[in-house]
Scaffold this motif. Structure first.
Motif, mmCIF file in Angstrom:
data_model
loop_
_atom_site.group_PDB
_atom_site.id
_atom_site.type_symbol
_atom_site.label_atom_id
_atom_site.label_comp_id
_atom_site.label_asym_id
_atom_site.label_seq_id
_atom_site.Cartn_x
_atom_site.Cartn_y
_atom_site.Cartn_z
ATOM 1 N N GLY A 116 0.773 -1.231 0.000
ATOM 2 C CA GLY A 116 0.000 0.000 0.000
ATOM 3 C C GLY A 116 0.804 1.280 0.000
ATOM 4 O O GLY A 116 0.250 2.367 0.118
ATOM 5 N N CYS A 117 2.104 1.181 -0.151
ATOM 6 C CA CYS A 117 2.903 2.397 -0.276
ATOM 7 C C CYS A 117 2.872 2.854 -1.734
ATOM 8 O O CYS A 117 2.869 2.039 -2.652
ATOM 9 C CB CYS A 117 4.348 2.144 0.151
ATOM 10 N N VAL A 122 15.132 4.262 -1.318
ATOM 11 C CA VAL A 122 16.168 3.826 -0.388
ATOM 12 C C VAL A 122 17.429 4.631 -0.681
ATOM 13 O O VAL A 122 17.848 4.727 -1.834
ATOM 14 C CB VAL A 122 16.451 2.319 -0.524
ATOM 15 N N GLY A 123 18.001 5.201 0.366
ATOM 16 C CA GLY A 123 19.236 5.964 0.215
ATOM 17 C C GLY A 123 20.331 5.398 1.093
ATOM 18 O O GLY A 123 20.078 4.961 2.215
ATOM 19 N N ILE A 136 27.775 3.968 7.908
ATOM 20 C CA ILE A 136 26.876 3.551 6.839
ATOM 21 C C ILE A 136 25.494 3.982 7.287
ATOM 22 O O ILE A 136 24.974 3.490 8.285
ATOM 23 C CB ILE A 136 26.890 2.022 6.636
ATOM 24 N N LYS A 137 24.930 4.931 6.555
ATOM 25 C CA LYS A 137 23.583 5.405 6.867
ATOM 26 C C LYS A 137 22.640 4.899 5.784
ATOM 27 O O LYS A 137 22.838 5.166 4.603
ATOM 28 C CB LYS A 137 23.527 6.924 6.918
ATOM 29 N N SER A 138 21.641 4.144 6.220
ATOM 30 C CA SER A 138 20.618 3.630 5.314
ATOM 31 C C SER A 138 19.315 4.321 5.673
ATOM 32 O O SER A 138 18.955 4.388 6.848
ATOM 33 C CB SER A 138 20.461 2.117 5.491
ATOM 34 N N ASP A 139 18.624 4.819 4.671
ATOM 35 C CA ASP A 139 17.366 5.533 4.906
ATOM 36 C C ASP A 139 16.325 5.055 3.910
ATOM 37 O O ASP A 139 16.612 4.941 2.723
ATOM 38 C CB ASP A 139 17.582 7.043 4.753
ATOM 39 N N ILE A 140 15.146 4.761 4.424
ATOM 40 C CA ILE A 140 14.024 4.434 3.550
ATOM 41 C C ILE A 140 12.998 5.547 3.706
ATOM 42 O O ILE A 140 12.523 5.808 4.811
ATOM 43 C CB ILE A 140 13.366 3.090 3.909
ATOM 44 N N ALA A 141 12.692 6.204 2.622
ATOM 45 C CA ALA A 141 11.626 7.209 2.594
ATOM 46 C C ALA A 141 10.462 6.581 1.840
ATOM 47 O O ALA A 141 10.655 5.950 0.802
ATOM 48 C CB ALA A 141 12.094 8.471 1.892
ATOM 49 N N TYR A 142 9.269 6.747 2.389
ATOM 50 C CA TYR A 142 8.114 6.135 1.742
ATOM 51 C C TYR A 142 6.861 6.949 2.019
ATOM 52 O O TYR A 142 6.812 7.734 2.961
ATOM 53 C CB TYR A 142 7.930 4.687 2.208
ATOM 54 N N PRO A 155 8.038 -0.282 5.108
ATOM 55 C CA PRO A 155 9.129 -1.176 4.720
ATOM 56 C C PRO A 155 9.867 -1.669 5.959
ATOM 57 O O PRO A 155 9.688 -1.155 7.059
ATOM 58 C CB PRO A 155 10.029 -0.300 3.854
ATOM 59 N N ASP A 156 10.725 -2.652 5.754
ATOM 60 C CA ASP A 156 11.490 -3.237 6.853
ATOM 61 C C ASP A 156 12.928 -2.723 6.796
ATOM 62 O O ASP A 156 13.696 -3.125 5.929
ATOM 63 C CB ASP A 156 11.441 -4.758 6.750
ATOM 64 N N ILE A 157 13.292 -1.844 7.716
ATOM 65 C CA ILE A 157 14.653 -1.297 7.770
ATOM 66 C C ILE A 157 15.651 -2.349 8.250
ATOM 67 O O ILE A 157 16.847 -2.233 8.008
ATOM 68 C CB ILE A 157 14.709 -0.011 8.649
ATOM 69 N N GLN A 158 15.150 -3.410 8.887
ATOM 70 C CA GLN A 158 16.042 -4.423 9.441
ATOM 71 C C GLN A 158 16.908 -5.071 8.368
ATOM 72 O O GLN A 158 18.071 -5.369 8.595
ATOM 73 C CB GLN A 158 15.257 -5.491 10.214
ATOM 74 N N LEU A 159 16.360 -5.278 7.184
ATOM 75 C CA LEU A 159 17.150 -5.886 6.121
ATOM 76 C C LEU A 159 18.347 -5.001 5.759
ATOM 77 O O LEU A 159 19.461 -5.495 5.590
ATOM 78 C CB LEU A 159 16.289 -6.143 4.884
ATOM 79 N N LEU A 160 18.141 -3.690 5.697
ATOM 80 C CA LEU A 160 19.253 -2.782 5.391
ATOM 81 C C LEU A 160 20.249 -2.728 6.546
ATOM 82 O O LEU A 160 21.453 -2.594 6.328
ATOM 83 C CB LEU A 160 18.728 -1.390 5.060
#
Length: 179
Positions: A116-117, A122-123, A136-142, A155-160
């Motif tokens: 539903g997003c 992903v950055g 290492i900075k991982s960012d998910i914008a949605y 989303p699941d940030i755990q994978l990143l």
């Protein structure tokens, strides 16, 4: 300041791509310090290295990583198939900035988009701290479609975060900082 540079870069890119309209963006972020030079970490994240390494090291989560188009540069499209093989996520590399060590991908299908997003970006920022350490900075914008807001898909940030942990372990071991 460096953290803001990555976000500003992301926001400007999003505006350029026409993705920011009246949608409310949500963010999930993970940061991990690595005792290896930023240039070495960037070498892994810059092309397909982190995806291939994660597929090798996280076999309990990732069944396969397939390059559908490209060679790891801007425009590359990759598909992650997750264990047990009934879900997947496809993304396109949208920005690779070697000077800022920033990589941005746009979700094409699967993942949060399947829940539903309306958009998932992903950055990755590799932020130099010292000559031999970085973050290492991982960012998910949605953004969530109106009709799915009650379900609160995300989303699941755990994978990143797991990707970053694998990178840290492998790179620190290769460069003599392993535990």
């Amino acid at each position: 300041m460096l953290k803001r540079v990555g976000f500003i870069f992301f926001a400007l890119f999003s505006c350029y791509m026409g993705m920011i309209e009246s949608q409310k963006w949500k963010h999930l972020t993970n940061e991990l310090e690595v005792n290896v030079a930023a240039s070495k970490v960037w070498e892994l994240y810059r092309y397909l290295g982190i995806s291939k390494l994660a597929a090798q090291e996280l076999k309990n989560m990732i069944q396969s990583v397939d390059v559908l188009k490209g060679d790891g540069g801007v425009g590359t499209i990759i598909k992650f198939t997750f264990v047990p093989g009934n879900s997947s996520y496809t993304e396109k590399f949208s920005v690779i900035d070697d000077l800022k060590r920033v990589k941005v991908t746009k979700g094409l299908e699967g993942g949060c988009l399947a829940m539903g997003c309306s958009v998932e970006i992903v950055g990755f920022d590799i932020i130099e701290r010292t000559h031999n350490s970085c973050i290492i900075k991982s960012d998910i914008a949605y953004a969530v479609k109106k009709e799915f807001k009650a379900n609160n898909p995300k989303p699941d940030i755990q994978l990143l975060a797991d990707f970053a942990q694998v990178a840290k372990r492998v790179l620190e071991t290769q460069h003599g900082h392993g535990v």
